[in-house]
Design a protein around this motif. Structure first.
Motif, short mmCIF file in Angstrom:
data_model
loop_
_atom_site.label_atom_id
_atom_site.label_comp_id
_atom_site.label_asym_id
_atom_site.label_seq_id
_atom_site.Cartn_x
_atom_site.Cartn_y
_atom_site.Cartn_z
N PRO A 56 59.44 18.22 11.23
CA PRO A 56 58.19 17.63 10.72
C PRO A 56 57.61 16.57 11.64
O PRO A 56 56.60 15.96 11.30
CB PRO A 56 58.62 17.02 9.38
N PHE A 57 58.20 16.33 12.80
CA PHE A 57 57.75 15.31 13.73
C PHE A 57 57.50 15.95 15.09
O PHE A 57 58.04 17.04 15.38
CB PHE A 57 58.80 14.20 13.86
N SER A 105 69.96 17.91 12.45
CA SER A 105 69.47 16.97 13.45
C SER A 105 68.02 16.58 13.17
O SER A 105 67.63 15.42 13.38
CB SER A 105 69.59 17.58 14.84
N GLY A 106 67.20 17.53 12.69
CA GLY A 106 65.83 17.19 12.32
C GLY A 106 65.77 16.21 11.16
O GLY A 106 64.98 15.25 11.17
N GLU A 108 65.48 8.30 10.33
CA GLU A 108 65.48 7.07 11.11
C GLU A 108 64.10 6.71 11.64
O GLU A 108 63.70 5.54 11.63
CB GLU A 108 66.46 7.21 12.28
N TRP A 109 63.34 7.71 12.08
CA TRP A 109 62.08 7.43 12.79
C TRP A 109 60.85 7.93 12.06
O TRP A 109 59.73 7.69 12.53
CB TRP A 109 62.12 8.06 14.19
N GLY A 110 61.00 8.64 10.94
CA GLY A 110 59.83 9.14 10.23
C GLY A 110 59.27 10.38 10.88
O GLY A 110 59.89 11.01 11.75
N VAL A 111 58.06 10.74 10.47
CA VAL A 111 57.44 11.97 10.94
C VAL A 111 56.37 11.73 12.01
O VAL A 111 55.81 12.68 12.55
CB VAL A 111 56.82 12.76 9.77
N PHE A 163 61.29 26.24 15.48
CA PHE A 163 61.63 24.92 14.96
C PHE A 163 60.60 23.87 15.36
O PHE A 163 60.41 22.89 14.64
CB PHE A 163 63.02 24.50 15.47
N CYS A 164 59.97 24.02 16.51
CA CYS A 164 59.07 22.98 17.03
C CYS A 164 57.64 23.13 16.55
O CYS A 164 56.89 22.16 16.59
CB CYS A 164 59.09 22.99 18.56
N ASP A 165 57.20 24.34 16.19
CA ASP A 165 55.82 24.52 15.76
C ASP A 165 55.55 23.70 14.52
O ASP A 165 56.41 23.58 13.63
CB ASP A 165 55.54 26.00 15.48
N PRO A 166 54.34 23.11 14.39
CA PRO A 166 53.23 23.19 15.34
C PRO A 166 53.09 21.95 16.22
O PRO A 166 52.11 21.80 16.93
CB PRO A 166 52.02 23.28 14.40
#
Length: 527
Positions: free
Chosen positions: A135-136, A93-94, A100-103, A166-169
């Motif tokens: 990465p976003f 999913s990441g 599609e939307w970049g970082v 998964f969300c850091d940072p």
């Protein structure tokens, strides 16, 4: 922001809700909750893109990024897979959001699953060599269909730690579980808590002096940290004093107006459409529907049912129309205004039209040393919208200087110098008059030939010779081109043999400095 809904389609989702409620499967409750969420997005966020994916041991895209929420709602009846692999699903999913939307664009990922992915220990859940984070900027939501009477209920702490990894940072993780016994009611209440926390329309006010208008922003602005833009991109470098969360203000105050060309290319962290507040329009529409009597300029006309009423309403007759004066309601509007809300004057529309015609932008103050700008943005030849771009907090724009020092100007005089760009108080290191730029070999050759021409015209060109030789020397030392200095030194030594004694002594002195002095901060001076 874009929203990706990830639904667990493993075999464990076919279990019944609980021992108390055996009429519904967990998969059915998950699908019902997802439809409730999509219906809310359709009503309140029709401009946002959403996507639907199902996962078990593999992750499958059901509906790609779209604004067609009817298609998304119709695709919520998912198939059944095998076992759950939430790590692979989150990684895929990441990658899907990034492609599609970049970082740079923030996204929301909503994972609807049961407690199975969160039953094992942290050591068992992460295989060796697994290192991945989004990465976003991401808001990750776990909606766990678990019950307090399960043999092994969900480990909320482990789910939170998994999401944070998964969300850091750049992002944050939230875990939701049903309250009490697992049932359709508790699952819908869990989805409603998610909606109330992260899918609420922004309601604010646009003000310019005494002119005001109720507005909403699409997408709603997020909380952000203070500090420079570089600090926000590198959270590890943010000091504790700078890591302050800033709430977006409810009142957007216009400070002044500038030419759009003066604000071209400014750094922004988000852009938002500025629309009329739909909650006010909906409330007035409902009030207008409840009044089925016509009204004109605040004077309501009522049928008297076969009696002719005067202003007092007690004079009999053969039928007619009675008149009574109408007072404003709690919204401050008359019935005619409620019925014709679309025809009411709006400061937002006035501002948009003025900025579009004049080619200007409105500078807005959002907080202490925090600004943004309003301008007309066209997405097609016939369609334009009022847009709000938010500048990074506590960051200056180099060619405008300190935004706190901006003030209103008198009528522009064509003979005066333009106010922008603001001249810096110190010399710029990249100014072309102070440094040479060698992007190609012929550029360096031209600069060397210029120095040698000045050397042959001494003593008339002595000042120009020393200035250019110092620029050449400093640039060569910065780039590490020491061989250039050696070649120029040898050439100056050869040219000195055929010149007068005073000029020859200067060339020998400069040639010696080029070979021996490698301190760029100490220029070569005449002896």
């Amino acid at each position: 922001m874009p929203c990706l809904i990830l639904v667990d389609a493993s075999l464990s989702m076919l279990r019944l809700a609980s021992r108390h409620d055996q009429s519904c499967q967990r998969k059915q409750m998950a699908e019902e909750g997802v439809r409730h969420l999509l219906q809310h997005l359709k009503t309140n966020f029709p401009l946002e893109f959403s996507s639907l994916m199902a996962f078990s041991s593999d992750c499958e895209r059901v509906v790609g990024w779209t604004r067609d929420y009817d298609m998304l709602i119709g695709a919520t009846s998912l198939g059944v897979g095998d076992k759950t692999n939430i790590l692979a699903a989150l990684k895929k999913s990441g990658d899907y959001c990034t492609s599609e939307w970049g970082v740079a664009s923030p996204c929301q990922i909503i994972v609807v699953t049961d407690e199975r992915p969160f039953l094992f220990s942290e050591h068992e859940s992460f295989p060796d060599g697994f290192h991945y984070s989004f990465p976003f900027p991401c808001k990750l939501h776990f909606l766990v269909l678990t019950s307090s009477d399960d043999v092994k209920p969900c480990d909320v702490t482990f789910a939170q730690n998994l999401g944070n990894r998964f969300c850091d940072p750049f992002g944050s993780c939230y875990v939701y579980t049903p309250t009490g016994v697992l049932s359709s009611t508790s699952v819908n209440e869990m989805f409603q808590r998610l909606i109330n926390s992260h899918f609420v329309l922004f309601s604010g006010e646009l003000a310019c002096g005494r002119l005001k208008s109720k507005i909403t922003l699409m997408p709603p602005p997020m909380r952000m940290r203070s500090g420079s833009w570089a600090d926000q991109q590198c959270p590890d470098s943010v000091t504790e004093s700078k890591n302050v969360q800033l709430d977006f203000p409810r009142i957007i105050e216009i400070c002044g107006f500038m030419h759009l060309s003066d604000l071209a290319g400014v750094p922004v962290i988000s852009r938002h459409l500025v629309l009329d507040d739909p909650s006010l329009a909906q409330r007035l529409t409902e009030l207008a529907k409840s009044d089925d009597k016509p009204s004109i300029l605040g004077v309501k006309l009522e049928s008297t049912g076969g009696r002719k009423a005067s202003v007092a309403g007690n004079v009999g007759g053969t039928g007619g129309i009675g008149i009574r004066l109408e007072r404003p309601d709690s919204s401050g509007l008359m019935g005619s205004e409620k019925a014709d809300y679309g025809k009411m004057p709006s400061f937002r529309i006035l501002l948009h039209g003025s900025l579009k015609v004049e080619g200007m932008a409105a500078l807005t103050k959002l907080g202490d040393n925090w600004y943004g700008m309003l301008y007309s943005a066209a997405d097609s030849r016939k369609k334009a919208n009022l847009m709000l771009s938010i500048f990074p907090p506590h960051s200056d724009i180099s060619w405008l200087g300190d935004l706190n020092n901006l003030t209103h100007t008198e009528e522009e005089d064509e003979t005066e110098d333009p106010p922008f760009p603001v001249k810096p108080s110190h010399p710029l290191s990249y100014h072309p008059d102070s440094n040479l730029v060698w992007m190609k070999g012929n550029g360096m050759q031209v600069d060397v030939q210029k120095v040698l021409r000045h050397a042959k015209k001494l003593p008339d060109k002595q000042q120009a010779f020393l200035k250019d030789i110092n620029k050449l020397r400093r640039t060569a030392l910065v780039y590490g081109f020491h061989d250039v200095l050696t070649l120029v030194s040898d050439q100056l030594s050869r040219d000195a043999s055929g010149m007068a004694p005073s000029e020859a002594a200067l060339l020998v002195h400069v040639a010696k400095e080029l070979r021996e002095n490698f301190d760029a901060s100490k220029p070569i001076a005449s002896f």
